[in-house]
Motif scaffolding. Structure first.
Motif, mmCIF file in Angstrom:
data_model
loop_
_atom_site.group_PDB
_atom_site.id
_atom_site.type_symbol
_atom_site.label_atom_id
_atom_site.label_comp_id
_atom_site.label_asym_id
_atom_site.label_seq_id
_atom_site.Cartn_x
_atom_site.Cartn_y
_atom_site.Cartn_z
ATOM 1 N N UNK A 1 0.829 -1.209 0.000
ATOM 2 C CA UNK A 1 0.000 0.000 0.000
ATOM 3 C C UNK A 1 0.860 1.255 0.000
ATOM 4 N N UNK A 2 1.817 1.332 0.911
ATOM 5 C CA UNK A 2 2.642 2.538 1.024
ATOM 6 C C UNK A 2 3.579 2.707 -0.174
ATOM 7 N N UNK A 3 3.882 1.605 -0.864
ATOM 8 C CA UNK A 3 4.714 1.682 -2.077
ATOM 9 C C UNK A 3 3.898 2.046 -3.307
ATOM 10 N N UNK A 4 2.584 2.170 -3.150
ATOM 11 C CA UNK A 4 1.737 2.555 -4.268
ATOM 12 C C UNK A 4 1.363 1.434 -5.213
ATOM 13 N N UNK A 5 1.571 0.192 -4.790
ATOM 14 C CA UNK A 5 1.259 -0.953 -5.663
ATOM 15 C C UNK A 5 -0.224 -1.335 -5.626
ATOM 16 N N UNK A 6 -0.911 -0.944 -4.559
ATOM 17 C CA UNK A 6 -2.327 -1.287 -4.400
ATOM 18 C C UNK A 6 -3.094 -0.080 -3.867
ATOM 19 N N UNK A 7 -4.426 -0.159 -3.981
ATOM 20 C CA UNK A 7 -5.270 0.937 -3.494
ATOM 21 C C UNK A 7 -5.642 0.768 -2.034
ATOM 22 N N UNK A 8 -5.461 -0.439 -1.510
ATOM 23 C CA UNK A 8 -5.807 -0.695 -0.117
ATOM 24 C C UNK A 8 -5.160 -1.973 0.369
ATOM 25 N N UNK A 9 -5.155 -2.162 1.678
ATOM 26 C CA UNK A 9 -4.623 -3.391 2.289
ATOM 27 C C UNK A 9 -5.616 -3.853 3.344
ATOM 28 N N UNK A 10 -5.978 -5.127 3.300
ATOM 29 C CA UNK A 10 -6.887 -5.677 4.294
ATOM 30 C C UNK A 10 -6.072 -6.458 5.316
ATOM 31 N N UNK A 11 -6.092 -5.986 6.561
ATOM 32 C CA UNK A 11 -5.354 -6.612 7.647
ATOM 33 C C UNK A 11 -6.226 -6.609 8.905
ATOM 34 N N UNK A 12 -5.744 -7.225 9.960
ATOM 35 C CA UNK A 12 -6.452 -7.257 11.233
ATOM 36 C C UNK A 12 -6.537 -5.846 11.841
ATOM 37 N N UNK A 13 -7.665 -5.560 12.510
ATOM 38 C CA UNK A 13 -7.856 -4.218 13.077
ATOM 39 C C UNK A 13 -6.770 -3.844 14.076
ATOM 40 N N UNK A 14 -6.384 -4.773 14.948
ATOM 41 C CA UNK A 14 -5.351 -4.453 15.932
ATOM 42 C C UNK A 14 -4.012 -4.180 15.250
ATOM 43 N N UNK A 15 -3.738 -4.926 14.179
ATOM 44 C CA UNK A 15 -2.508 -4.688 13.416
ATOM 45 C C UNK A 15 -2.564 -3.309 12.756
ATOM 46 N N UNK A 16 -3.736 -2.946 12.253
ATOM 47 C CA UNK A 16 -3.902 -1.648 11.609
ATOM 48 C C UNK A 16 -3.737 -0.514 12.617
ATOM 49 N N UNK A 17 -4.300 -0.697 13.801
ATOM 50 C CA UNK A 17 -4.200 0.329 14.847
ATOM 51 C C UNK A 17 -2.746 0.567 15.230
ATOM 52 N N UNK A 18 -1.991 -0.525 15.349
ATOM 53 C CA UNK A 18 -0.578 -0.387 15.687
ATOM 54 C C UNK A 18 0.184 0.313 14.571
ATOM 55 N N UNK A 19 -0.122 -0.045 13.326
ATOM 56 C CA UNK A 19 0.560 0.583 12.189
ATOM 57 C C UNK A 19 0.251 2.082 12.127
ATOM 58 N N UNK A 20 -1.003 2.447 12.396
ATOM 59 C CA UNK A 20 -1.381 3.858 12.335
ATOM 60 C C UNK A 20 -0.750 4.679 13.455
ATOM 61 N N UNK A 21 -0.379 4.027 14.550
ATOM 62 C CA UNK A 21 0.296 4.757 15.632
ATOM 63 C C UNK A 21 1.724 5.130 15.232
#
Length: 260
Positions: A179-199
């Protein structure tokens, strides 16, 4: 004649019931004694923050790592964490390279005939993560979305983003990188994993308008192994003792606990 026929049918039904009631449960494969003789429980894990995280020194931390360690204490065993590729995890279990699989593993139905699951202990919710700058663009038709290969996330994409293309990747970290490299429009991951990444990255956000269902986390073991009831007993004891609750609180996962 009718009375004789009724009597005969009653006898047959009684015999069937007695046979069914007298049938014993198939004995489980005795793996636990060999594991205890070895003294270690070989636990197959993958990189799945915040459930399992490998540090630079090679040691693992995370919710599932701590939970597995506490279960091992109950079983009087030492945990041995063995990193396996997500796509190779079931093969590693069948080959005997590991005794169980334990890191953000969901009870997906297609694996039920291949492995045996423990009781569930935590709810996992797949979410769609996008770049914050693209939050207004919510049309994913024809676009690629990254998800961990053969995972609940991949299933969620196919079920809820039916017009999107799935880009299978090795783990959830790789999904975010795509996602961050611009290869896809979105990434589906676990909510807790997403929360940690967004921090750690302010440019990421969860697109809450897209609901992707829920799953429950489990430990996977070889079918009919006597390790299954042993781990279930340990998990139940940890829940009764309040240890599971304390662990969930330390990871801000209390609302995700499966109770009872």
């Amino acid at each position: 004649m009718l009375k004789r026929w009724i009597s005969l049918m009653l006898c047959i039904c009684l015999m069937v019931c007695m046979t069914a009631c007298g049938k014993k449960e198939e004995p489980r494969n005795p793996e636990l004694d060999a594991i205890k003789e070895r003294g270690t429980l070989r636990i197959g894990v993958t990189q799945a923050p915040p459930y399992s995280v490998k540090g630079e020194d090679g040691t693992y931390t995370g919710f599932d790592i701590e939970l597995a360690t506490k279960v091992c204490q109950k079983l009087e065993l030492q945990p041995e964490f063995v990193e396996v590729a997500w796509s190779d995890r079931v093969f590693a279990l069948k080959q005997g390279r590991v005794d169980c699989l334990w890191s953000g593993l969901t009870a997906v139905s297609r694996l039920k005939g291949t492995v045996e699951f423990s009781q569930t202990y935590l709810v996992s919710q797949p979410v769609l993560v996008v770049l914050r700058e693209n939050k207004e663009d919510q049309n994913f038709a024809g676009k690629s979305v990254a998800a961990e290969v053969d995972s609940a996330g991949q299933s969620a994409v196919r079920m809820h983003l039916t017009e999107s293309k799935v880009l299978p990747v090795e783990n959830q970290i790789a999904a975010l990188k795509a996602l961050t490299d611009g290869k896809v429009a979105g990434a589906v991951i676990d909510r807790h994993a997403a929360t940690q990444a967004m921090s750690q990255r302010e440019d990421l956000m969860i697109l809450e308008t897209v609901q992707m269902g829920t799953h429950e986390l489990v430990v996977a073991m070889r079918r009919n192994s006597d390790l299954v009831p042993a781990i279930n007993q340990a998990l139940g004891d940890l829940e009764q003792e309040g240890v599971m609750q304390s662990l969930a609180e330390s990871y801000d996962m209390t609302d995700s606990l499966v109770v009872g």
